[in-house]
Design a protein around this motif. Structure first.
Motif, PDB file in Angstrom:
ATOM      1  N   UNK A 195       4.555 -21.987 -24.749  1.00 21.37           N
ATOM      2  CA  UNK A 195       5.742 -21.825 -23.906  1.00 21.37           C
ATOM      3  C   UNK A 195       6.514 -23.137 -23.789  1.00 21.37           C
ATOM      4  N   UNK A 196       5.784 -24.248 -23.713  1.00 20.27           N
ATOM      5  CA  UNK A 196       6.429 -25.547 -23.508  1.00 20.27           C
ATOM      6  C   UNK A 196       7.255 -25.977 -24.706  1.00 20.27           C
ATOM      7  N   UNK A 197       6.891 -25.501 -25.900  1.00 26.00           N
ATOM      8  CA  UNK A 197       7.616 -25.923 -27.095  1.00 26.00           C
ATOM      9  C   UNK A 197       7.409 -27.396 -27.354  1.00 26.00           C
ATOM     10  N   UNK A 198       8.492 -28.102 -27.539  1.00 29.02           N
ATOM     11  CA  UNK A 198       8.421 -29.542 -27.790  1.00 29.02           C
ATOM     12  C   UNK A 198       8.871 -30.356 -26.586  1.00 29.02           C
ATOM     13  N   UNK A 199       8.830 -29.759 -25.388  1.00 31.28           N
ATOM     14  CA  UNK A 199       9.289 -30.469 -24.199  1.00 31.28           C
ATOM     15  C   UNK A 199       8.330 -31.592 -23.850  1.00 31.28           C
ATOM     16  N   UNK A 200       8.844 -32.518 -23.055  1.00 30.43           N
ATOM     17  CA  UNK A 200       8.029 -33.666 -22.648  1.00 30.43           C
ATOM     18  C   UNK A 200       6.956 -33.272 -21.638  1.00 30.43           C
ATOM     19  N   UNK A 201       7.084 -32.103 -21.038  1.00 28.39           N
ATOM     20  CA  UNK A 201       6.128 -31.657 -20.018  1.00 28.39           C
ATOM     21  C   UNK A 201       5.088 -30.696 -20.590  1.00 28.39           C
ATOM     22  N   UNK A 202       4.896 -30.695 -21.894  1.00 29.14           N
ATOM     23  CA  UNK A 202       3.981 -29.716 -22.490  1.00 29.14           C
ATOM     24  C   UNK A 202       2.549 -29.912 -21.998  1.00 29.14           C
ATOM     25  N   UNK A 203       2.146 -31.153 -21.737  1.00 32.84           N
ATOM     26  CA  UNK A 203       0.802 -31.394 -21.217  1.00 32.84           C
ATOM     27  C   UNK A 203       0.610 -30.802 -19.834  1.00 32.84           C
ATOM     28  N   UNK A 204       1.611 -31.002 -18.964  1.00 33.00           N
ATOM     29  CA  UNK A 204       1.533 -30.456 -17.612  1.00 33.00           C
ATOM     30  C   UNK A 204       1.548 -28.938 -17.635  1.00 33.00           C
ATOM     31  N   UNK A 205       2.411 -28.357 -18.455  1.00 31.09           N
ATOM     32  CA  UNK A 205       2.497 -26.898 -18.537  1.00 31.09           C
ATOM     33  C   UNK A 205       1.194 -26.310 -19.092  1.00 31.09           C
ATOM     34  N   UNK A 206       0.614 -26.983 -20.074  1.00 29.28           N
ATOM     35  CA  UNK A 206      -0.664 -26.521 -20.615  1.00 29.28           C
ATOM     36  C   UNK A 206      -1.758 -26.589 -19.549  1.00 29.28           C
ATOM     37  N   UNK A 207      -1.727 -27.616 -18.717  1.00 27.49           N
ATOM     38  CA  UNK A 207      -2.705 -27.787 -17.640  1.00 27.49           C
ATOM     39  C   UNK A 207      -2.607 -26.629 -16.657  1.00 27.49           C
ATOM     40  N   UNK A 208      -1.374 -26.324 -16.234  1.00 24.00           N
ATOM     41  CA  UNK A 208      -1.171 -25.220 -15.302  1.00 24.00           C
ATOM     42  C   UNK A 208      -1.547 -23.892 -15.956  1.00 24.00           C
ATOM     43  N   UNK A 209      -1.165 -23.741 -17.231  1.00 20.58           N
ATOM     44  CA  UNK A 209      -1.512 -22.513 -17.942  1.00 20.58           C
ATOM     45  C   UNK A 209      -3.006 -22.292 -18.035  1.00 20.58           C
ATOM     46  N   UNK A 210      -3.752 -23.363 -18.214  1.00 20.93           N
ATOM     47  CA  UNK A 210      -5.211 -23.231 -18.299  1.00 20.93           C
ATOM     48  C   UNK A 210      -5.797 -22.723 -16.986  1.00 20.93           C
ATOM     49  N   UNK A 211      -5.226 -23.185 -15.860  1.00 19.90           N
ATOM     50  CA  UNK A 211      -5.706 -22.727 -14.554  1.00 19.90           C
ATOM     51  C   UNK A 211      -5.390 -21.253 -14.339  1.00 19.90           C
ATOM     52  N   UNK A 212      -4.152 -20.863 -14.648  1.00 19.23           N
ATOM     53  CA  UNK A 212      -3.765 -19.460 -14.470  1.00 19.23           C
ATOM     54  C   UNK A 212      -4.602 -18.556 -15.380  1.00 19.23           C
ATOM     55  N   UNK A 213      -4.766 -18.971 -16.635  1.00 18.88           N
ATOM     56  CA  UNK A 213      -5.558 -18.176 -17.563  1.00 18.88           C
ATOM     57  C   UNK A 213      -7.008 -18.069 -17.154  1.00 18.88           C
ATOM     58  N   UNK A 214      -7.571 -19.171 -16.655  1.00 14.79           N
ATOM     59  CA  UNK A 214      -8.978 -19.173 -16.260  1.00 14.79           C
ATOM     60  C   UNK A 214      -9.217 -18.268 -15.064  1.00 14.79           C
ATOM     61  N   UNK A 215      -8.349 -18.349 -14.073  1.00 14.44           N
ATOM     62  CA  UNK A 215      -8.505 -17.503 -12.893  1.00 14.44           C
ATOM     63  C   UNK A 215      -8.333 -16.033 -13.265  1.00 14.44           C
ATOM     64  N   UNK A 216      -7.276 -15.741 -14.034  1.00 10.43           N
ATOM     65  CA  UNK A 216      -6.980 -14.351 -14.385  1.00 10.43           C
ATOM     66  C   UNK A 216      -8.034 -13.720 -15.272  1.00 10.43           C
ATOM     67  N   UNK A 217      -8.407 -14.395 -16.360  1.00 16.84           N
ATOM     68  CA  UNK A 217      -9.378 -13.825 -17.278  1.00 16.84           C
ATOM     69  C   UNK A 217     -10.776 -13.804 -16.673  1.00 16.84           C
TER      70      UNK A 217
END
Length: 461
Positions: A195-217
């Motif tokens: 989702x982040x693509x090549x944005x400078x915040x890709x690390x932060x977005x990946x971090x948040x995504x990991x939390x959402x994915x972990x809780x949901x799955x």
């Protein structure tokens, strides 16, 4: 009077004949086998083993001896008695349960307890989730420590906050929950990169995504296991294939010199989905035990180590190529396949599988230690020695447990006919020999053409 004597004589002859026919039936009967296999002591120890409790040495000896006795008893029964047993077993079990005051439950869900490892894992995930919030809101004060501690504590308070959710759970539900959390961590982070693509915040977005994915799955796996009650072997295979699929996908992009985060995220998601699909098919085709799953995972890990050793040696020899990243991944897939094929029909217990993993880990450390004592400066030597020591130990233990299990099942040799056979030889000492030959090589010698293989892998179909 004569008539009475004749009747008495006929009755005596009938009794003798009937008694003879009963005795001629033999002492190895269907009912006798059922009664022996339902001895209270045997059933208690068998149930204890089935739920994963550790057996004492005396109990294990009794179980092995008694199952050998049952196997011999069954083999000595006539074919008619064996057929009678198969026909009447269900009815005899039902009649026994009606009149028995002793109940042997199918599971111990009411006896479930939270182990120290369960608490640490739950708290650890909670801390990770809190850390992602700190990253999202860019907190730089006392909340950096306080928020992760609070979320870690809240996740450990789950049974108190929502007790109804945890009613009727067993060890497999927690295992599925933790597996879902782990896979969600990987897939959610991968989705964040995509989702982040090549944005400078890709690390932060990946971090948040990991939390959402972990809780949901994790929650999805928890609820699914409460309803479906898949075997622990099924869970082990699914988790491993899900992680292995993502690893293969990431390796494929690395082999293609990918340099954009979203491409890695997409590859990880596609690979993970493929891995889960393949793992589900494999688990449905054959009912792997928890021990089987652990052995397959261990075989895959050892194979990945050997793959890294080979890739590192190729790179060290000057053969550059981006495709080297695929070698360990390919070995991991091959190791998984071999591990699953070899365990079919063996039915490794949870204790046997964990013992294999435990011992092979120790053997790997011994191999690395030997390389360190030799003061080797090559990563290939460390990888090759560690992996080969682990593989040898793993196979020795597996062969031992396989013979034990098949002997008590009365199926020695029956499961090997359809299996893929292979022979793997690891010779880490050839690395030093090759280096000496390379040092002596020149344009007018034949040393350059000489090279002893470090790994020999042969297949027989």
């Amino acid at each position: 009077m004569k008539t009475t004597l004749k009747l008495i004589l006929l009755l005596a002859i009938f009794c003798i004949t009937a008694n003879f026919s009963v005795q001629s039936q033999g002492i190895y009967t269907a009912r006798g086998y059922w009664e022996e296999s339902n001895k209270p002591t045997y059933k208690q120890i068998k149930h204890k083993q089935a739920v994963g409790d550790t057996l004492e040495a005396e109990e294990l000896d009794y179980l092995n001896d008694f199952e050998l006795f049952l196997s011999n008893y069954y083999n000595k029964m006539s074919s008619e008695e064996q057929d009678l047993y198969q026909k009447m077993k269900t009815q005899w079990d039902r009649e026994s349960n009606k009149g028995s005051s002793v109940i042997y439950p199918a599971d111990q869900s009411n006896d479930f307890e939270w182990r120290g490892r369960d608490r640490l894992v739950s708290i650890g995930y909670g801390i990770w989730y809190g850390a992602s919030l700190v990253s999202l809101f860019e907190i730089d004060n006392a909340g950096v420590v306080g928020i992760p501690m609070i979320t870690g504590g809240l996740w450990a308070l789950g049974p108190l906050i929502n007790p109804k959710k945890f009613e009727g759970i067993d060890r497999s539900v927690i295992r599925a929950n933790n597996s879902g959390r782990l896979l969600g961590l990987v897939y959610g982070g991968s989705l964040g990169l995509l989702v982040a693509g090549n944005s400078s915040d890709e690390g932060k977005i990946a971090f948040i995504g990991s939390t959402i994915g972990s809780i949901g799955l994790g929650e999805y796996a928890f609820q699914l296991q409460k309803k479906k009650r898949y075997s622990e072997g099924h869970i082990e295979i699914m988790r491993h294939h899900g992680l292995l699929g993502s690893y293969v996908g990431l390796s494929a992009i690395a082999a293609g010199d990918g340099d954009q985060g979203w491409v890695y995220g997409l590859a990880s998601l596609l690979g993970g989905a493929t891995g889960l699909y393949v793992g589900n098919i494999a688990s449905r085709k054959y009912p792997y035990t928890k021990g089987d799953g652990r052995y397959a995972i261990n075989m895959s890990n050892v194979s990945v180590g050997l793959g890294f050793a080979i890739a590192n040696e190729i790179a060290y020899s000057g053969s550059e190529g981006s495709g080297l990243a695929l070698i360990p991944a390919g070995f991991g897939v091959l190791g998984t396949y071999l591990g699953q094929r070899k365990t079919q029909g063996v039915n490794l217990s949870a204790k046997q599988g964990s013992t294999i993993n435990y011992a092979s880990t120790g053997a790997a450390l011994v191999g690395v230690g030997i390389a360190a004592l030799a003061e080797s400066e090559s990563a290939t030597v460390y990888l090759a020695l560690g992996s080969s020591f682990a593989l040898i130990t793993q196979e020795l233990l597996f062969h031992k447990y396989k013979n034990e299990n098949l002997r008590f099942q009365g199926n020695i040799g029956k499961t090997e006919k359809k299996n893929l056979k292979y022979n793997l030889e690891v010779n880490p000492e050839n690395y030093f020999l090759n280096q000496q030959l390379q040092a002596k090589a020149n344009n007018f010698s034949n040393y350059a053409q000489l090279s002893s293989p470090i790994v020999n892998l042969n297949f027989t179909f």
